[in-house]
Design a protein around this motif. Structure first.
Motif, mmCIF file in Angstrom:
data_model
loop_
_atom_site.group_PDB
_atom_site.id
_atom_site.type_symbol
_atom_site.label_atom_id
_atom_site.label_comp_id
_atom_site.label_asym_id
_atom_site.label_seq_id
_atom_site.Cartn_x
_atom_site.Cartn_y
_atom_site.Cartn_z
ATOM 1 N N ASN A 251 29.268 42.892 11.043
ATOM 2 C CA ASN A 251 28.420 44.060 11.335
ATOM 3 C C ASN A 251 27.365 43.802 12.405
ATOM 4 O OD1 ASN A 251 29.718 45.470 9.098
ATOM 5 N ND2 ASN A 251 28.451 44.187 7.770
ATOM 6 N N ALA A 253 25.494 41.209 12.790
ATOM 7 C CA ALA A 253 24.330 40.455 12.320
ATOM 8 C C ALA A 253 24.090 39.241 13.208
ATOM 9 C CB ALA A 253 24.537 40.012 10.875
ATOM 10 N N TYR A 255 21.729 35.867 13.178
ATOM 11 C CA TYR A 255 20.793 35.028 12.444
ATOM 12 C C TYR A 255 19.899 34.260 13.413
ATOM 13 C CZ TYR A 255 23.539 35.691 8.155
ATOM 14 O OH TYR A 255 24.177 36.236 7.067
ATOM 15 N N ASN A 309 13.568 38.438 9.989
ATOM 16 C CA ASN A 309 14.818 38.523 10.757
ATOM 17 C C ASN A 309 15.958 37.801 10.054
ATOM 18 O OD1 ASN A 309 13.592 40.016 12.798
ATOM 19 N ND2 ASN A 309 13.102 38.233 14.031
ATOM 20 N N MET A 312 17.037 40.017 7.084
ATOM 21 C CA MET A 312 17.757 41.206 7.515
ATOM 22 C C MET A 312 19.115 40.860 8.119
ATOM 23 S SD MET A 312 16.131 43.535 6.276
ATOM 24 C CE MET A 312 17.449 44.640 6.804
ATOM 25 N N ALA A 313 19.252 39.678 8.721
ATOM 26 C CA ALA A 313 20.567 39.241 9.193
ATOM 27 C C ALA A 313 21.503 39.046 8.004
ATOM 28 C CB ALA A 313 20.430 37.952 9.993
ATOM 29 N N TRP A 315 21.240 40.526 5.125
ATOM 30 C CA TRP A 315 21.515 41.840 4.558
ATOM 31 C C TRP A 315 22.575 42.583 5.371
ATOM 32 C CZ3 TRP A 315 20.699 43.533 -0.041
ATOM 33 C CH2 TRP A 315 20.794 44.906 -0.311
ATOM 34 N N THR A 316 22.453 42.535 6.676
ATOM 35 C CA THR A 316 23.427 43.202 7.548
ATOM 36 C C THR A 316 24.796 42.554 7.409
ATOM 37 O OG1 THR A 316 21.683 43.770 9.120
ATOM 38 C CG2 THR A 316 23.949 43.823 9.947
ATOM 39 N N ASP A 317 24.817 41.242 7.377
ATOM 40 C CA ASP A 317 26.063 40.483 7.281
ATOM 41 C C ASP A 317 26.812 40.785 5.990
ATOM 42 O OD1 ASP A 317 28.052 38.610 7.715
ATOM 43 O OD2 ASP A 317 26.749 36.863 7.517
ATOM 44 N N GLY A 319 27.182 43.547 4.288
ATOM 45 C CA GLY A 319 27.982 44.765 4.325
ATOM 46 C C GLY A 319 28.243 45.335 2.944
ATOM 47 N N GLN A 322 26.316 44.363 -0.369
ATOM 48 C CA GLN A 322 24.890 44.607 -0.560
ATOM 49 C C GLN A 322 24.546 45.072 -1.967
ATOM 50 O OE1 GLN A 322 23.768 47.356 2.526
ATOM 51 N NE2 GLN A 322 23.833 45.809 4.152
#
Length: 423
Positions: A251, A253, A255, A309, A312-313, A315-317, A319, A322
């Protein structure tokens, strides 16, 4: 008949305890390959804990910017939420509290009510020693130095499973953290690519770890150890077959290139591999800001940018994973209300923490932070601890992992939980 879980608690996973540097030994890989391939472990809920070692200044991370006492106490460190003049203002969360601008990655999660903040959180023990405060927080017994286990290890023991995997509880650190000390199986992995694993357990486990791998495998000819070995081998095979080095986050992401960013990226890999990870631990260092703390730039700004950061990386990763993950931060204590003579802040009392997840009752700053007049300060100098850390840790662990046994999780604590979780 000894239960599989009982066997694991008595040291059955000590076969991982010698430190696997440079990959899995050939004989063990061969043994694993000879076993029937098992289906991946069922996807489970995962709690990710991040310890900010050194004591984060909660008053700078989440500032009560309307407080004139704080402004007077920090002539060179106070930050405003006013959008005027040069520089980046605080991110106004609710008209009273402002998020440090370097943590702008957190703002969407707060607005979407998936990020909660607890302010005035800390230990009832008023020590300002890093070592003691961290020990008390990780053991979960702030007035008992003799507690042998950590609260996260006790959480593992309350998960209620008959069969744990070698990766039920993983710390992405070079040494086992105090939070994971105890009889329940947990591992410290410094780097998935090297597969360097250390174990800490009870004396039985330690004795077993001292034996050679060949001797241990000879014991798997029959019974419970063989079945436990099959599960361990399968989990290790999944790591062995995975191209850890060339992992591509999902997604989009990205890091941070930092120790914390790398740890959370590896935790994301374990979660998505479905190896049974339920409790993960990572560390963020460098929060002891006695000198040149800075405001929108400087040491503190770099630290909070890395923290937000990195989270949130992850969290985005994650997908579609979550819904199964909650992330919580912790730090041993906060910093003084007044700045010191070297542009920093000294050891204080209360700080704040962050809880991220789809089952978090977010979009709020919890806690009781009174005006920072001297009569409201603890010992006349510090933000008072008005929320016992156990009231937050218990709420998060109990709701997310469904363990619901505060008597074991936090012995001698009879307080009320903070309502930071949904349901």
């Amino acid at each position: 008949m000894v239960s599989r879980r009982g066997f694991l608690k008595s040291g059955g996973l000590a076969l991982l305890g010698v430190g696997l540097l440079g990959g899995i030994p050939g004989f063990l890989a061969e043994a694993a390959a000879s076993e029937k391939i098992l289906s991946p472990y069922k996807k489970k809920k995962t709690l990710v804990c991040i310890f900010q070692r050194g004591a984060m200044d909660g008053l700078m991370a989440v500032t009560p910017f309307t407080d004139d006492y704080l402004k007077a106490a920090r002539p060179n460190l106070f930050m405003s939420a006013a959008r005027s003049g040069a520089g980046n203002p605080l991110i106004d969360l609710d008209g009273r509290f402002g998020l440090h601008p370097a943590m702008k990655a957190f703002e969407p999660m707060f607005r979407e009510k998936r990020l909660g903040i607890v302010h005035g959180i800390g230990s009832p023990n008023n020590t300002r020693s890093h070592f003691d405060a961290q020990d008390y927080m990780e053991s979960g017994t702030p007035f008992n130095k003799g507690t042998s286990s950590g609260w996260l290890n006790r959480a593992v023991g309350l998960l209620g499973h008959d069969a744990l995997t070698p990766f039920t509880a993983v710390s992405m650190t070079s040494a086992m953290p105090r939070s994971f000390y105890g009889d329940n199986p947990s591992v410290a992995i410094s780097n998935l690519q090297d597969f360097a694993i250390q174990m800490r357990g009870n004396p039985t486990g330690a004795n077993m770890a001292a034996k050679s791998f060949e001797d241990l495998y000879d014991q798997t000819a029959s019974g419970l150890l063989k079945q436990t070995g099959k599960e361990s081998f399968e989990a290790m095979k999944m790591l062995q077959k995975t191209d850890i080095k060339n992992y591509a986050p999902a997604n989009g992401a990205v890091y941070p290139n930092s120790a914390l960013g790398n740890s959370l990226k590896q935790i994301a890999q374990l979660i998505k591999m479905d190896v049974g990870l339920e409790v993960a631990f990572a560390e963020s260092n460098g929060w002891d800001t006695h000198f040149n703390q800075g405001t929108e730039n400087g040491i503190f700004a770099r630290n909070v940018a890395d923290l937000s950061n990195s989270m949130m990386a992850l969290w985005t990763d994650l997908g579609t994973y979550q819904d199964d993950v909650t992330v919580m931060t912790m730090t041993e204590f906060g910093r003084t209300v007044h700045q010191n003579g070297t542009g920093g802040t000294d050891h204080g009392r209360a700080s704040c923490n962050f809880i991220l997840g789809n089952d978090v009752n977010g979009g709020l700053v919890y806690g009781d932070v009174k005006p920072l007049a001297i009569e409201n300060l603890e010992d006349g100098r510090d933000l008072a601890v008005t929320t016992d850390f156990r009231s937050v840790f218990s709420a998060v662990a109990d709701k997310h992992l469904e363990i619901n046994n505060d008597h074991i999780l936090f012995p001698d604590w009879k307080g009320d939980r903070v309502n930071v979780m949904r349901g």
